[in-house]
Design a protein around this motif. Structure first.
Motif, PDB file in Angstrom:
ATOM      1  N   LEU A  47       0.986  -5.382  -3.008  1.00  0.00           N
ATOM      2  CA  LEU A  47       0.420  -4.678  -1.852  1.00  0.00           C
ATOM      3  C   LEU A  47      -1.105  -4.660  -1.966  1.00  0.00           C
ATOM      4  CD1 LEU A  47       1.009  -2.668   0.559  1.00  0.00           C
ATOM      5  CD2 LEU A  47       0.946  -0.869  -1.130  1.00  0.00           C
ATOM      6  N   ARG A  48      -1.812  -5.106  -0.911  1.00  0.00           N
ATOM      7  CA  ARG A  48      -3.278  -5.145  -0.972  1.00  0.00           C
ATOM      8  C   ARG A  48      -3.932  -4.216   0.057  1.00  0.00           C
ATOM      9  NH1 ARG A  48      -2.182  -7.257  -4.896  1.00  0.00           N
ATOM     10  NH2 ARG A  48      -2.939  -9.182  -5.854  1.00  0.00           N
ATOM     11  N   ASP A  49      -3.210  -3.852   1.106  1.00  0.00           N
ATOM     12  CA  ASP A  49      -3.788  -3.048   2.183  1.00  0.00           C
ATOM     13  C   ASP A  49      -4.218  -1.685   1.665  1.00  0.00           C
ATOM     14  OD1 ASP A  49      -3.969  -2.714   5.290  1.00  0.00           O
ATOM     15  OD2 ASP A  49      -3.058  -0.882   4.510  1.00  0.00           O
ATOM     16  N   ALA A  50      -5.482  -1.284   1.945  1.00  0.00           N
ATOM     17  CA  ALA A  50      -6.024  -0.047   1.396  1.00  0.00           C
ATOM     18  C   ALA A  50      -5.226   1.170   1.865  1.00  0.00           C
ATOM     19  CB  ALA A  50      -7.494   0.106   1.786  1.00  0.00           C
ATOM     20  N   ASN A  51      -4.833   1.171   3.150  1.00  0.00           N
ATOM     21  CA  ASN A  51      -4.061   2.313   3.645  1.00  0.00           C
ATOM     22  C   ASN A  51      -2.692   2.381   2.992  1.00  0.00           C
ATOM     23  OD1 ASN A  51      -6.019   3.243   5.575  1.00  0.00           O
ATOM     24  ND2 ASN A  51      -5.531   1.405   6.741  1.00  0.00           N
ATOM     25  N   GLY A  52      -2.100   1.209   2.764  1.00  0.00           N
ATOM     26  CA  GLY A  52      -0.815   1.157   2.082  1.00  0.00           C
ATOM     27  C   GLY A  52      -0.934   1.673   0.659  1.00  0.00           C
ATOM     28  N   LEU A  53      -2.037   1.301  -0.021  1.00  0.00           N
ATOM     29  CA  LEU A  53      -2.243   1.771  -1.385  1.00  0.00           C
ATOM     30  C   LEU A  53      -2.457   3.281  -1.413  1.00  0.00           C
ATOM     31  CD1 LEU A  53      -4.429  -1.159  -2.697  1.00  0.00           C
ATOM     32  CD2 LEU A  53      -2.241  -0.436  -3.630  1.00  0.00           C
ATOM     33  N   ALA A  54      -3.152   3.803  -0.394  1.00  0.00           N
ATOM     34  CA  ALA A  54      -3.345   5.252  -0.316  1.00  0.00           C
ATOM     35  C   ALA A  54      -1.996   5.945  -0.177  1.00  0.00           C
ATOM     36  CB  ALA A  54      -4.248   5.602   0.860  1.00  0.00           C
ATOM     37  N   ALA A  55      -1.130   5.378   0.660  1.00  0.00           N
ATOM     38  CA  ALA A  55       0.208   5.955   0.826  1.00  0.00           C
ATOM     39  C   ALA A  55       0.979   5.874  -0.488  1.00  0.00           C
ATOM     40  CB  ALA A  55       0.963   5.223   1.933  1.00  0.00           C
ATOM     41  N   LEU A  56       0.817   4.747  -1.201  1.00  0.00           N
ATOM     42  CA  LEU A  56       1.502   4.577  -2.484  1.00  0.00           C
ATOM     43  C   LEU A  56       1.012   5.622  -3.495  1.00  0.00           C
ATOM     44  CD1 LEU A  56       3.552   2.707  -3.861  1.00  0.00           C
ATOM     45  CD2 LEU A  56       1.651   1.379  -4.740  1.00  0.00           C
ATOM     46  N   SER A  57      -0.291   5.901  -3.486  1.00  0.00           N
ATOM     47  CA  SER A  57      -0.813   6.897  -4.432  1.00  0.00           C
ATOM     48  C   SER A  57      -0.286   8.286  -4.084  1.00  0.00           C
ATOM     49  CB  SER A  57      -2.338   6.889  -4.444  1.00  0.00           C
ATOM     50  OG  SER A  57      -2.853   7.582  -3.347  1.00  0.00           O
ATOM     51  N   MET A  58      -0.087   8.542  -2.787  1.00  0.00           N
ATOM     52  CA  MET A  58       0.502   9.830  -2.392  1.00  0.00           C
ATOM     53  C   MET A  58       1.928   9.935  -2.904  1.00  0.00           C
ATOM     54  SD  MET A  58      -0.596  10.770   1.461  1.00  0.00           S
ATOM     55  CE  MET A  58       0.852  11.769   1.738  1.00  0.00           C
ATOM     56  N   ILE A  59       2.686   8.834  -2.785  1.00  0.00           N
ATOM     57  CA  ILE A  59       4.079   8.858  -3.231  1.00  0.00           C
ATOM     58  C   ILE A  59       4.146   9.115  -4.733  1.00  0.00           C
ATOM     59  CG2 ILE A  59       6.139   7.443  -3.539  1.00  0.00           C
ATOM     60  CD1 ILE A  59       5.487   6.091  -0.900  1.00  0.00           C
ATOM     61  N   THR A  60       3.299   8.392  -5.509  1.00  0.00           N
ATOM     62  CA  THR A  60       3.369   8.573  -6.964  1.00  0.00           C
ATOM     63  C   THR A  60       2.971   9.983  -7.357  1.00  0.00           C
ATOM     64  OG1 THR A  60       1.144   7.719  -7.189  1.00  0.00           O
ATOM     65  CG2 THR A  60       2.918   6.177  -7.554  1.00  0.00           C
TER      66      THR A  60
END
Lengths: 162, 123
Positions: free
Chosen positions: A101-114
Protein backbone atom coordinates in the motif's frame (compact mmCIF):
# COMPACT_ATOMS: atom_id res chain seq x y z
CA UNK A 1 -20.13 23.59 -6.51
CA UNK A 2 -16.61 22.14 -6.57
CA UNK A 3 -15.24 25.47 -5.26
CA UNK A 4 -17.79 25.63 -2.47
CA UNK A 5 -17.32 21.99 -1.42
CA UNK A 6 -13.74 20.87 -2.11
CA UNK A 7 -14.30 17.86 0.15
CA UNK A 8 -18.00 16.97 0.04
CA UNK A 9 -17.70 13.94 2.34
CA UNK A 10 -15.81 15.95 4.96
CA UNK A 11 -18.49 18.67 4.77
CA UNK A 12 -21.24 16.12 5.21
CA UNK A 13 -19.43 14.50 8.16
CA UNK A 14 -18.87 17.87 9.87
CA UNK A 15 -22.50 18.81 9.40
CA UNK A 16 -23.65 15.51 10.88
CA UNK A 17 -21.14 15.93 13.72
CA UNK A 18 -22.51 19.37 14.58
CA UNK A 19 -26.14 18.23 14.56
CA UNK A 20 -25.30 15.14 16.62
CA UNK A 21 -23.35 17.16 19.18
CA UNK A 22 -26.26 19.55 19.61
CA UNK A 23 -28.90 16.82 19.37
CA UNK A 24 -31.18 19.16 17.48
CA UNK A 25 -32.51 19.71 13.98
CA UNK A 26 -33.66 23.29 14.55
CA UNK A 27 -33.21 25.82 11.75
CA UNK A 28 -30.49 27.65 13.69
CA UNK A 29 -28.40 24.53 14.21
CA UNK A 30 -28.89 23.42 10.61
CA UNK A 31 -27.52 26.82 9.48
CA UNK A 32 -24.61 26.88 11.95
CA UNK A 33 -23.68 23.31 11.00
CA UNK A 34 -23.83 24.23 7.31
CA UNK A 35 -21.55 27.21 7.94
CA UNK A 36 -19.05 24.91 9.66
CA UNK A 37 -19.35 22.36 6.86
CA UNK A 38 -18.59 25.00 4.23
CA UNK A 39 -15.91 27.03 6.04
CA UNK A 40 -13.81 24.29 7.66
CA UNK A 41 -12.84 22.42 4.45
CA UNK A 42 -12.07 25.74 2.74
CA UNK A 43 -9.78 26.74 5.61
CA UNK A 44 -8.06 23.36 5.71
CA UNK A 45 -7.71 23.08 1.92
CA UNK A 46 -4.16 24.53 1.92
CA UNK A 47 -3.08 21.89 4.45
CA UNK A 48 -4.16 18.80 2.54
CA UNK A 49 -2.86 18.59 -0.97
CA UNK A 50 -3.90 14.94 -1.41
CA UNK A 51 -7.54 14.56 -2.38
CA UNK A 52 -9.15 11.39 -1.06
CA UNK A 53 -10.77 9.11 -3.56
CA UNK A 54 -12.83 6.50 -1.80
CA UNK A 55 -14.28 3.55 -3.66
CA UNK A 56 -15.97 0.27 -2.90
CA UNK A 57 -18.32 1.14 0.01
CA UNK A 58 -19.03 -2.58 0.44
CA UNK A 59 -15.37 -3.23 1.19
CA UNK A 60 -15.35 -0.36 3.71
CA UNK A 61 -18.28 -1.88 5.56
CA UNK A 62 -16.65 -5.33 5.59
CA UNK A 63 -13.35 -3.87 6.82
CA UNK A 64 -15.21 -1.93 9.53
CA UNK A 65 -16.77 -5.07 10.98
CA UNK A 66 -13.57 -7.08 10.63
CA UNK A 67 -11.60 -4.43 12.53
CA UNK A 68 -14.36 -4.28 15.15
CA UNK A 69 -14.09 -8.03 15.69
CA UNK A 70 -10.29 -7.92 15.81
CA UNK A 71 -10.40 -5.09 18.35
CA UNK A 72 -12.61 -7.14 20.66
CA UNK A 73 -10.44 -10.27 20.27
CA UNK A 74 -7.24 -8.30 20.77
CA UNK A 75 -8.69 -6.56 23.85
CA UNK A 76 -9.43 -9.92 25.43
CA UNK A 77 -6.01 -11.28 24.44
CA UNK A 78 -4.12 -8.30 25.88
CA UNK A 79 -6.22 -8.29 29.07
CA UNK A 80 -5.50 -12.01 29.63
CA UNK A 81 -1.84 -11.44 28.77
CA UNK A 82 -1.63 -8.71 31.41
CA UNK A 83 -3.29 -10.86 34.08
CA UNK A 84 -1.02 -13.82 33.29
CA UNK A 85 2.11 -11.70 32.87
CA UNK A 86 3.59 -13.01 36.14
CA UNK A 87 3.60 -16.69 35.22
CA UNK A 88 3.73 -16.47 31.43
CA UNK A 89 5.33 -13.27 30.09
CA UNK A 90 3.88 -12.13 26.72
CA UNK A 91 6.14 -12.76 23.74
CA UNK A 92 6.38 -9.14 22.63
CA UNK A 93 8.60 -8.24 19.73
CA UNK A 94 8.97 -6.09 16.65
CA UNK A 95 7.81 -7.34 13.26
CA UNK A 96 8.88 -5.98 9.90
CA UNK A 97 6.01 -6.03 7.45
CA UNK A 98 6.63 -5.50 3.73
CA UNK A 99 3.95 -3.10 2.44
CA UNK A 100 2.34 -2.84 -0.96
CA UNK A 101 0.00 0.00 0.00
CA UNK A 102 1.49 3.38 -1.02
CA UNK A 103 -1.44 5.82 -0.82
CA UNK A 104 -0.89 8.28 2.06
CA UNK A 105 -4.56 8.31 3.06
CA UNK A 106 -4.64 4.52 3.00
CA UNK A 107 -1.55 4.40 5.21
CA UNK A 108 -3.18 6.85 7.62
CA UNK A 109 -6.19 4.55 7.82
CA UNK A 110 -3.85 1.59 8.36
CA UNK A 111 -2.11 3.40 11.23
CA UNK A 112 -5.52 4.06 12.80
CA UNK A 113 -6.39 0.37 12.55
CA UNK A 114 -3.11 -0.74 14.15
CA UNK A 115 -3.58 1.73 16.99
CA UNK A 116 -7.19 0.82 17.65
CA UNK A 117 -6.23 -2.86 17.87
CA UNK A 118 -4.54 -2.93 21.32
CA UNK A 119 -2.15 -5.76 20.45
CA UNK A 120 -0.26 -3.79 17.79
CA UNK A 121 1.66 -0.50 17.78
CA UNK A 122 2.69 1.30 14.63
CA UNK A 123 6.35 2.08 15.30
CA UNK A 124 8.04 3.14 12.11
CA UNK A 125 7.36 3.48 8.41
CA UNK A 126 10.23 3.40 5.92
CA UNK A 127 10.76 6.62 3.95
CA UNK A 128 9.80 4.91 0.70
CA UNK A 129 6.77 3.34 2.42
CA UNK A 130 7.93 -0.18 1.58
CA UNK A 131 8.40 -1.51 5.12
CA UNK A 132 6.43 -1.06 8.32
CA UNK A 133 7.90 -1.74 11.75
CA UNK A 134 5.17 -2.93 14.08
CA UNK A 135 5.40 -3.85 17.76
CA UNK A 136 3.18 -6.80 18.67
CA UNK A 137 2.14 -7.59 22.25
CA UNK A 138 2.01 -11.38 22.10
CA UNK A 139 3.22 -13.06 18.95
CA UNK A 140 3.22 -16.74 18.15
CA UNK A 141 4.16 -17.04 14.50
CA UNK A 142 5.62 -14.13 12.50
CA UNK A 143 4.67 -15.40 9.04
CA UNK A 144 1.08 -16.10 10.05
CA UNK A 145 0.69 -12.65 11.60
CA UNK A 146 2.08 -10.91 8.52
CA UNK A 147 -0.24 -12.95 6.32
CA UNK A 148 -3.27 -11.96 8.41
CA UNK A 149 -2.19 -8.31 8.50
CA UNK A 150 -1.81 -8.13 4.73
CA UNK A 151 -4.99 -9.96 3.76
CA UNK A 152 -7.26 -8.55 6.45
CA UNK A 153 -6.22 -4.88 6.47
CA UNK A 154 -3.83 -3.96 3.68
CA UNK A 155 -5.62 -5.53 0.74
CA UNK A 156 -9.05 -3.99 1.49
CA UNK A 157 -7.39 -0.59 2.02
CA UNK A 158 -5.69 -0.90 -1.37
CA UNK A 159 -9.06 -1.67 -2.93
CA UNK A 160 -10.62 1.35 -1.22
CA UNK A 161 -7.91 3.96 -1.75
CA UNK A 162 -5.94 2.94 -4.85
CA UNK B 1 -32.14 13.31 34.83
CA UNK B 2 -35.09 11.32 36.04
CA UNK B 3 -34.79 8.71 38.73
CA UNK B 4 -33.40 5.32 37.73
CA UNK B 5 -36.37 3.38 39.06
CA UNK B 6 -38.67 3.89 36.11
CA UNK B 7 -36.62 1.92 33.59
CA UNK B 8 -37.38 -1.72 33.06
CA UNK B 9 -34.96 -4.36 34.28
CA UNK B 10 -34.35 -5.42 30.67
CA UNK B 11 -32.65 -2.09 30.04
CA UNK B 12 -30.86 -1.82 33.36
CA UNK B 13 -29.22 -5.26 33.24
CA UNK B 14 -27.44 -4.85 29.86
CA UNK B 15 -26.42 -1.31 30.79
CA UNK B 16 -24.93 -2.50 34.08
CA UNK B 17 -23.18 -5.45 32.41
CA UNK B 18 -21.69 -3.14 29.76
CA UNK B 19 -20.47 -0.65 32.36
CA UNK B 20 -18.89 -3.30 34.59
CA UNK B 21 -17.25 -5.11 31.65
CA UNK B 22 -15.78 -1.96 30.16
CA UNK B 23 -14.47 -0.77 33.50
CA UNK B 24 -12.85 -4.19 34.02
CA UNK B 25 -11.05 -3.74 30.70
CA UNK B 26 -9.91 -0.26 31.74
CA UNK B 27 -8.70 -1.72 35.05
CA UNK B 28 -6.74 -4.42 33.18
CA UNK B 29 -5.12 -1.65 31.16
CA UNK B 30 -4.04 0.15 34.31
CA UNK B 31 -2.71 -3.07 35.88
CA UNK B 32 -0.76 -3.78 32.71
CA UNK B 33 0.80 -0.34 32.74
CA UNK B 34 1.84 -0.95 36.34
CA UNK B 35 3.09 -4.52 36.09
CA UNK B 36 4.82 -4.81 32.73
CA UNK B 37 8.46 -3.79 32.59
CA UNK B 38 9.49 -2.95 29.07
CA UNK B 39 8.42 0.36 27.46
CA UNK B 40 6.93 -0.98 24.23
CA UNK B 41 5.13 -3.73 26.12
CA UNK B 42 3.63 -1.12 28.42
CA UNK B 43 2.25 0.86 25.46
CA UNK B 44 -0.28 -1.90 24.68
CA UNK B 45 -2.52 -2.16 27.80
CA UNK B 46 -3.64 1.51 27.98
CA UNK B 47 -5.24 0.95 24.57
CA UNK B 48 -7.76 -1.27 26.37
CA UNK B 49 -9.24 1.79 28.05
CA UNK B 50 -9.47 3.81 24.85
CA UNK B 51 -11.03 0.99 22.81
CA UNK B 52 -13.33 -1.55 24.47
CA UNK B 53 -13.41 0.47 27.69
CA UNK B 54 -14.66 3.59 25.92
CA UNK B 55 -16.90 1.65 23.49
CA UNK B 56 -18.70 -0.13 26.31
CA UNK B 57 -19.38 3.05 28.26
CA UNK B 58 -20.58 4.83 25.10
CA UNK B 59 -22.88 1.96 24.18
CA UNK B 60 -24.25 1.79 27.72
CA UNK B 61 -24.91 5.54 27.64
CA UNK B 62 -26.70 5.26 24.29
CA UNK B 63 -28.91 2.39 25.47
CA UNK B 64 -29.70 4.03 28.81
CA UNK B 65 -30.55 7.52 27.57
CA UNK B 66 -32.36 6.26 24.47
CA UNK B 67 -34.60 4.18 26.74
CA UNK B 68 -35.02 7.02 29.19
CA UNK B 69 -36.06 9.55 26.54
CA UNK B 70 -37.78 7.01 24.24
CA UNK B 71 -35.87 8.36 21.23
CA UNK B 72 -32.44 7.36 19.89
CA UNK B 73 -29.76 9.44 21.67
CA UNK B 74 -26.70 8.72 19.57
CA UNK B 75 -24.20 11.47 20.29
CA UNK B 76 -22.17 9.36 22.75
CA UNK B 77 -21.04 7.38 19.71
CA UNK B 78 -18.93 10.38 18.71
CA UNK B 79 -16.57 9.69 21.63
CA UNK B 80 -15.23 6.36 20.28
CA UNK B 81 -15.02 7.83 16.78
CA UNK B 82 -13.06 10.90 17.89
CA UNK B 83 -10.89 8.75 20.18
CA UNK B 84 -9.95 6.41 17.35
CA UNK B 85 -8.97 9.41 15.21
CA UNK B 86 -6.89 11.21 17.87
CA UNK B 87 -5.26 8.38 19.83
CA UNK B 88 -3.01 7.27 16.93
CA UNK B 89 -1.32 10.69 17.00
CA UNK B 90 -0.07 10.33 20.59
CA UNK B 91 0.72 6.62 20.22
CA UNK B 92 2.79 7.28 17.11
CA UNK B 93 4.66 10.15 18.76
CA UNK B 94 5.46 8.04 21.83
CA UNK B 95 6.60 5.03 19.79
CA UNK B 96 8.78 7.12 17.47
CA UNK B 97 10.35 9.08 20.31
CA UNK B 98 11.11 5.95 22.27
CA UNK B 99 12.62 4.20 19.25
CA UNK B 100 14.81 7.23 18.58
CA UNK B 101 16.02 7.42 22.20
CA UNK B 102 16.67 3.70 22.45
CA UNK B 103 18.67 3.72 19.22
CA UNK B 104 20.69 6.68 20.48
CA UNK B 105 21.37 4.79 23.73
CA UNK B 106 22.35 1.70 21.76
CA UNK B 107 19.63 -0.48 23.28
CA UNK B 108 18.25 -3.63 21.70
CA UNK B 109 15.73 -2.28 19.19
CA UNK B 110 15.53 -2.86 15.42
CA UNK B 111 17.60 -0.54 13.23
CA UNK B 112 15.93 2.06 11.04
CA UNK B 113 13.80 0.41 8.38
CA UNK B 114 14.51 2.99 5.69
CA UNK B 115 17.91 2.62 4.09
CA UNK B 116 19.83 5.86 4.48
CA UNK B 117 18.60 9.31 5.45
CA UNK B 118 16.58 10.48 8.40
CA UNK B 119 13.51 8.45 9.22
CA UNK B 120 10.13 10.09 9.10
CA UNK B 121 6.52 9.13 9.11
CA UNK B 122 4.91 8.97 5.74
CA UNK B 123 1.60 10.34 6.89
Amino acid sequence: MKRLFPAPWLSLALWALWLLLNLSLSAGNLLLGAALAILAPLMFAPLRPLPVRIRRPGVILKLFFLVGRDVVMSNIAVALGVLRAGSKPPRSRFVKIPLDLRDANGLAALSMITTVVPGTIWSELALDRSVLLLHVFDLDDDAQFIEHFKTAYERPLMEIFE
Amino acid sequence: MNSVGELSLWIEIPVAVLLVLSSLFALCGAIGLLRLKEFFQRMHPPALASTLGAWGVALASIVYFSALKSTPVLHAWLIPILLSITVPVTTLLLARTSLFRKRMAGEDVPAEVSSGGRSENGN
